[in-house]
Each structure stands twice: as structure tokens, then as C-alpha cells.
Write a protein that holds these residues in place. Structure first.
Motif, PDB file in Angstrom:
ATOM      1  N   MET A 109       0.843  -1.202   0.000  1.00  0.00           N
ATOM      2  CA  MET A 109       0.000   0.000   0.000  1.00  0.00           C
ATOM      3  C   MET A 109       0.887   1.265   0.000  1.00  0.00           C
ATOM      4  SD  MET A 109      -1.121   2.516   2.251  1.00  0.00           S
ATOM      5  CE  MET A 109      -1.201   1.939   3.937  1.00  0.00           C
ATOM      6  N   THR A 110       1.964   1.215   0.769  1.00  0.00           N
ATOM      7  CA  THR A 110       2.844   2.387   0.858  1.00  0.00           C
ATOM      8  C   THR A 110       3.442   2.724  -0.514  1.00  0.00           C
ATOM      9  OG1 THR A 110       3.341   1.859   3.154  1.00  0.00           O
ATOM     10  CG2 THR A 110       4.913   3.312   2.012  1.00  0.00           C
ATOM     11  N   TYR A 111       3.929   1.703  -1.217  1.00  0.00           N
ATOM     12  CA  TYR A 111       4.481   1.966  -2.563  1.00  0.00           C
ATOM     13  C   TYR A 111       3.380   2.443  -3.504  1.00  0.00           C
ATOM     14  CZ  TYR A 111       9.047  -0.014  -1.463  1.00  0.00           C
ATOM     15  OH  TYR A 111      10.291  -0.231  -0.930  1.00  0.00           O
ATOM     16  N   ASP A 112       2.213   1.833  -3.375  1.00  0.00           N
ATOM     17  CA  ASP A 112       1.105   2.193  -4.262  1.00  0.00           C
ATOM     18  C   ASP A 112       0.760   3.684  -4.115  1.00  0.00           C
ATOM     19  OD1 ASP A 112      -0.642   1.469  -6.176  1.00  0.00           O
ATOM     20  OD2 ASP A 112      -2.071   0.443  -4.864  1.00  0.00           O
ATOM     21  N   VAL A 113       0.571   4.103  -2.858  1.00  0.00           N
ATOM     22  CA  VAL A 113       0.175   5.500  -2.616  1.00  0.00           C
ATOM     23  C   VAL A 113       1.326   6.453  -2.958  1.00  0.00           C
ATOM     24  CG1 VAL A 113      -0.512   7.170  -0.835  1.00  0.00           C
ATOM     25  CG2 VAL A 113      -1.493   4.860  -0.827  1.00  0.00           C
ATOM     26  N   ASN A 114       2.524   6.126  -2.488  1.00  0.00           N
ATOM     27  CA  ASN A 114       3.625   7.095  -2.595  1.00  0.00           C
ATOM     28  C   ASN A 114       4.273   7.122  -3.979  1.00  0.00           C
ATOM     29  OD1 ASN A 114       2.987   7.412   0.044  1.00  0.00           O
ATOM     30  ND2 ASN A 114       4.944   6.781   0.891  1.00  0.00           N
ATOM     31  N   VAL A 115       4.275   5.991  -4.655  1.00  0.00           N
ATOM     32  CA  VAL A 115       4.919   5.965  -5.982  1.00  0.00           C
ATOM     33  C   VAL A 115       3.859   6.133  -7.077  1.00  0.00           C
ATOM     34  CG1 VAL A 115       6.487   4.751  -7.524  1.00  0.00           C
ATOM     35  CG2 VAL A 115       6.687   4.440  -5.045  1.00  0.00           C
ATOM     36  N   THR A 139       8.895  14.957  -0.978  1.00  0.00           N
ATOM     37  CA  THR A 139       9.376  13.601  -0.663  1.00  0.00           C
ATOM     38  C   THR A 139       9.881  13.617   0.777  1.00  0.00           C
ATOM     39  OG1 THR A 139      11.580  13.885  -1.633  1.00  0.00           O
ATOM     40  CG2 THR A 139       9.816  13.088  -3.088  1.00  0.00           C
ATOM     41  N   SER A 140      11.168  13.352   1.028  1.00  0.00           N
ATOM     42  CA  SER A 140      11.606  13.274   2.425  1.00  0.00           C
ATOM     43  C   SER A 140      13.128  13.253   2.510  1.00  0.00           C
ATOM     44  CB  SER A 140      11.054  11.984   3.043  1.00  0.00           C
ATOM     45  OG  SER A 140      11.627  11.760   4.298  1.00  0.00           O
ATOM     46  N   ASP A 141      13.656  13.659   3.668  1.00  0.00           N
ATOM     47  CA  ASP A 141      15.094  13.493   3.926  1.00  0.00           C
ATOM     48  C   ASP A 141      15.460  12.003   3.990  1.00  0.00           C
ATOM     49  OD1 ASP A 141      13.768  12.887   6.272  1.00  0.00           O
ATOM     50  OD2 ASP A 141      15.007  14.152   7.565  1.00  0.00           O
ATOM     51  N   LYS A 142      14.451  11.151   4.163  1.00  0.00           N
ATOM     52  CA  LYS A 142      14.732   9.716   4.280  1.00  0.00           C
ATOM     53  C   LYS A 142      14.974   9.063   2.918  1.00  0.00           C
ATOM     54  CE  LYS A 142      12.588   8.602   8.697  1.00  0.00           C
ATOM     55  NZ  LYS A 142      12.045   9.844   9.211  1.00  0.00           N
ATOM     56  N   SER A 168      12.220   4.062   1.048  1.00  0.00           N
ATOM     57  CA  SER A 168      12.470   3.634  -0.326  1.00  0.00           C
ATOM     58  C   SER A 168      11.387   4.155  -1.274  1.00  0.00           C
ATOM     59  CB  SER A 168      12.575   2.106  -0.327  1.00  0.00           C
ATOM     60  OG  SER A 168      12.141   1.559  -1.505  1.00  0.00           O
ATOM     61  N   SER A 169      10.132   4.204  -0.805  1.00  0.00           N
ATOM     62  CA  SER A 169       9.059   4.713  -1.675  1.00  0.00           C
ATOM     63  C   SER A 169       9.297   6.184  -2.010  1.00  0.00           C
ATOM     64  CB  SER A 169       7.680   4.532  -1.021  1.00  0.00           C
ATOM     65  OG  SER A 169       7.473   5.474   0.015  1.00  0.00           O
ATOM     66  N   LYS A 170       9.873   6.923  -1.059  1.00  0.00           N
ATOM     67  CA  LYS A 170      10.143   8.345  -1.321  1.00  0.00           C
ATOM     68  C   LYS A 170      11.330   8.487  -2.286  1.00  0.00           C
ATOM     69  CE  LYS A 170       6.922  10.512   0.922  1.00  0.00           C
ATOM     70  NZ  LYS A 170       6.070  11.543   0.322  1.00  0.00           N
TER      71      LYS A 170
END
Ligand SMILES: NC(=O)c1ccc[n+]([C@@H]2O[C@H](COP(=O)([O-])OP(=O)(O)OC[C@H]3O[C@@H](n4cnc5c(N)ncnc54)[C@H](O)[C@@H]3O)[C@@H](O)[C@H]2O)c1
Length: 357
Positions: A109-115, A139-142, A168-170
Motif C-alpha cells: 500500500m505504501t508503494y502504491d500511494v507514494n509511488v 518527498t523526504s530526507d529519508k 524507499s518509496s520516497k
């Protein structure tokens, strides 16, 4: 407390400007929408839900002053429809699954939403963004490859990485942005695209799960001790309005031409890169006897020990500077939540904090 105004936002640029903010019901999106409303922008919002209750979004009546669309960024058609409806000149994409721990529970879900969410927003701009001048992707500093060792500050050209699905998604979203920028958004008259990488933001009105300051707010509200994980982890803490000022400056610069296209760090000064334990002690001082805390000995997911950003490019080229010190930022948080407990009008409290920056 007097906070020096260090970032010049151009009010003429924003007056009447059509802006689409995705994730406007979230912590950063609600502060950004409020700020844009105070600048006289014509703001529209797209979000799937209100992620927390209470929320800054509801307490400050953010939705009453903008057009809103309830939609999921994973829904390509809905994103396209929102863009057609809002006809934005500036797109600020903040909608995301923003939590590391949730990404470990639900990586797909995280990759789906963020990517794919990012792909859908950029594709909608490509298909129907004739009037779009600037797109800012948050995105993010991460997003950096971070072994956790050393104390080097990341610069924008450092390798992307991410040891957990959120980070990783960011990084993936950054790669998507790079490809869209080179393939679709570099020609004459095309929208300009910038990505913004900021650190751990704090501010009034954040009730997000698994975050230190919201956990401290909940501890004060319930009288339970705050459970502190990873006390030695060093993070680039900053007031939420500081990177938001960077996003506004970046959008202005992108609208004026292609030189600002690319990735930008918006981190705090070196002195404000502090361990979790420092923040907890300072919050406990500011809240007087109201905040108690204890160490959480449970096994916690791996988090990099050190994370800091070099934001000198944004300072030099965009004229952005961190807006307030960490000491002042923590004081603003405590002031905001004290006002909330006293039942004050949180729209005017929040707008007055924006006016002080
Ligand atoms: N808060 C931080 O410290 C921090 C640090 C670095 C980067 N960021 C980034 O900033 C952005 C905003 O973070 P936040 O702290 O305000 O998060 P938040 O959880 O408070 O808000 C997230 C917003 O995204 C929306 N959203 C989530 N999933 C969606 C979906 N599938 N479709 C449409 N909308 C959806 C929510 O409705 C909400 O409006 C995110 O991109 C996050 O990764 C946050």
C-alpha cells in the motif's frame, strides 16, 4: 517571542493564484492550505480522508475556505478529474502514506500511494495541466541511502536509497520525478517540476501516530508518561512552517523559469540537528510538570542513527532560510496546544503563528 522573518514570500505572486494541494487534510497540508489562504490564493484540495481526529484541518476550519475533492491518489481518473476541475497554476503534492512503521506493516500500500500516486499526479499534469506553471513534489530526507554512520550532511546529489518501504518509496518518487522532468517537463512552456526533501517537522496540531511530538501531546492530554524510543537517534528537527516556506519559494522560482527544476533540501541549521532525548527534555521543561516520560525498552524497527541535510543550495539559489530555531519551534508547539486546551479559536491562533514567521 519575536521570530525574525527570514524568508521573503512574494504576496503578489500568490494573490488569486490557483493552487491544488494534495493531502490538504493532513498536518503539513493543512498548515500549507492555511498559509495559502492567508496569502489570498485560490486553493483547492484533494485528499482521501482526515487522517487524525482531532486535526489542525478541522480545528482551523481549513476546508471551509477552499474547494475540496475527496479522492484517492491511486485512482488515476479521480486525480485527472480533480486537476481538470481545479485548473491549477501550481500543484503541491503532499498526499502520502507518511509513516515508517505503517510501511513495515503494509509495504505494498505504501508503494502504491507514494509511488503510483505520484505517477498519477504527474500524469494528470501531463494530460490536463495546460495552465500549470510549477509542480512541487514533497518527498523526504529519508530518500537518501543512509548507513547511519558518520555525521555528514546529505547534499542533493547523494545516492538515493532507503532501508524501509517508506524511505524507499520516497526515493522511488524522486526517480519518478526525475524521469518526468527529463521526458515531459523540460520543453518550452511546459510545467516545471521540483522535489522537496525536508526533515522531521514539528508544530501545533499534529496528532499523527508514532511521532515524538504528537506522542508527547497525547501524554500531556492523558497524564500517561511518554514512551521514548531511540533516545539517541539524531534527527533534523524543524518547525513545519520552515520547509513550507521553502515549498512556496520553490514554487515561485519554478514559475519564473526552469533553473529551479530538480531536487532541493530544506533542513534545519546544524545546531538544531538533535537527539530525541534532547527534544524530550526540552518539551518536559516547557510543559512544566505536565509531561512525564520513560524509556521504551521494546524492540523497535531499525532507524538510522544520524540524519542531517545540507540546505545551502536552497539558501543560495532560492533565498530560503530556516524560519525559526528549534527552541522557538518547541515553544510554538507548546503555545499552540495550551491555546487548544484553553478552548481558543485555533484558526486565529494558527494564522497568528504564520504571521509571526
Ligand atoms: N511529518 C513529517 O515529519 C514529514 C517529514 C518528511 C516528509 N513528510 C512528507 O510530507 C507529506 C505530508 O506529511 P504529513 O505529515 O502532513 O502526513 P499526514 O498523514 O498528516 O497527511 C497525509 C495526507 O495525505 C492524504 N492521503 C493519504 N493517503 C492518500 C491517498 N491514498 N489518496 C489521497 N490522499 C491521501 C491524507 O488524507 C492526508 O491529507 C508526506 O508526503 C510525507 O511523506 C512528512
Amino acid at each position: 517571542m519575536k521570530i525574525p522573518a527570514l524568508v521573503e514570500i512574494d504576496p503578489d505572486f500568490w494573490m488569486g493564484r490557483r493552487v491544488l494541494v494534495t493531502g490538504h487534510t493532513g498536518f503539513k497540508g493543512a498548515w500549507l492550505s492555511l498559509w495559502l489562504q492567508s496569502l489570498g490564493a485560490d486553493v483547492a484540495g484533494l485528499a482521501r480522508n482526515v487522517p487524525t481526529r482531532p486535526s489542525l484541518y478541522e480545528l482551523a476550519g481549513v476546508g471551509a475556505h477552499m474547494r475540496e475533492l475527496e479522492a484517492d491518489v491511486r485512482d488515476r481518473a479521480a486525480v485527472l478529474e480533480a486537476l481538470r476541475d481545479a485548473r491549477p497554476e501550481v500543484v503541491m503534492h503532499l498526499a502520502a502514506q507518511p509513516l515508517v512503521r505503517r510501511s513495515l506493516r503494509d509495504p505494498a500500500m505504501t508503494y502504491d500511494v507514494n509511488v503510483m500516486g505520484t505517477v498519477n499526479v504527474l500524469d494528470a499534469v501531463r494530460d490536463a495541466g495546460e495552465e500549470v506553471l510549477a509542480v512541487v513534489l514533497v518527498t523526504s530526507d529519508k530518500c537518501y541511502e543512509n548507513s547511519g554512520g558518520g555525521s555528514r550532511r546529505f547534499v542533493e546529489d547523494d545516492p538515493l536509497g532507503g532501508a524501509d518501504p517508506y524511505s524507499s518509496s520516497k526515493a522511488c518518487a524522486e526517480l519518478v520525478a526525475r524521469a518526468y522532468q527529463r521526458s515531459f517537463f523540460s520543453g518550452e512552456g511546459s510545467p516545471r517540476l521540483g522535489t522537496a526533501r525536508a526533515g522531521n517537522v514539528i508544530g501545533g496540531g499534529d496528532w499523527g501516530e508514532d511521532r515524538l511530538v504528537p506522542d508527547a501531546v497525547r501524554a500531556v492530554e492523558t497524564g500517561e508518561p511518554l514512551s521514548v524510543r531511540n533516545p539517541a537517534a539524531v534527527r533534523p528537527w524543524q518547525h513545519v512552517l520552515s520547509p513550507l516556506a521553502g515549498y512556496l519559494r520553490l514554487a515561485e522560482a519554478l514559475s519564473h523559469g526552469g533553473e529551479a527544476a530538480g531536487a532541493w533540501n530544506f533542513g534545519p541549521p546544524e545546531a538544531d540537528v538533535r537527539p530525541v532525548s534532547w527534544i524530550v527534555r526540552r518539551l518536559a521543561e516547557l510543559w512544566g510538570g505536565d509531561l512525564r516520560w520513560r524509556l521504551d525498552d521494546a524492540e523497535n524497527p531499525h532507524e538510522a542513527g544520524h540524519l542531517a541535510l545540507d540546505s545551502s543550495a536552497a539558501e543560495r539559489v532560492l533565498g530560503w532560510h530556516p524560519t525559526c530555531s528549534l527552541q522557538d519551534a518547541l515553544q510554538l508547539v507548546v503555545e499552540w496546544h495550551r491555546a487548544h486546551r484553553r478552548g481558543e479559536d485555533m484558526r486565529s491562533v494558527s494564522l497568528s503563528q504564520i504571521a509571526r514567521i
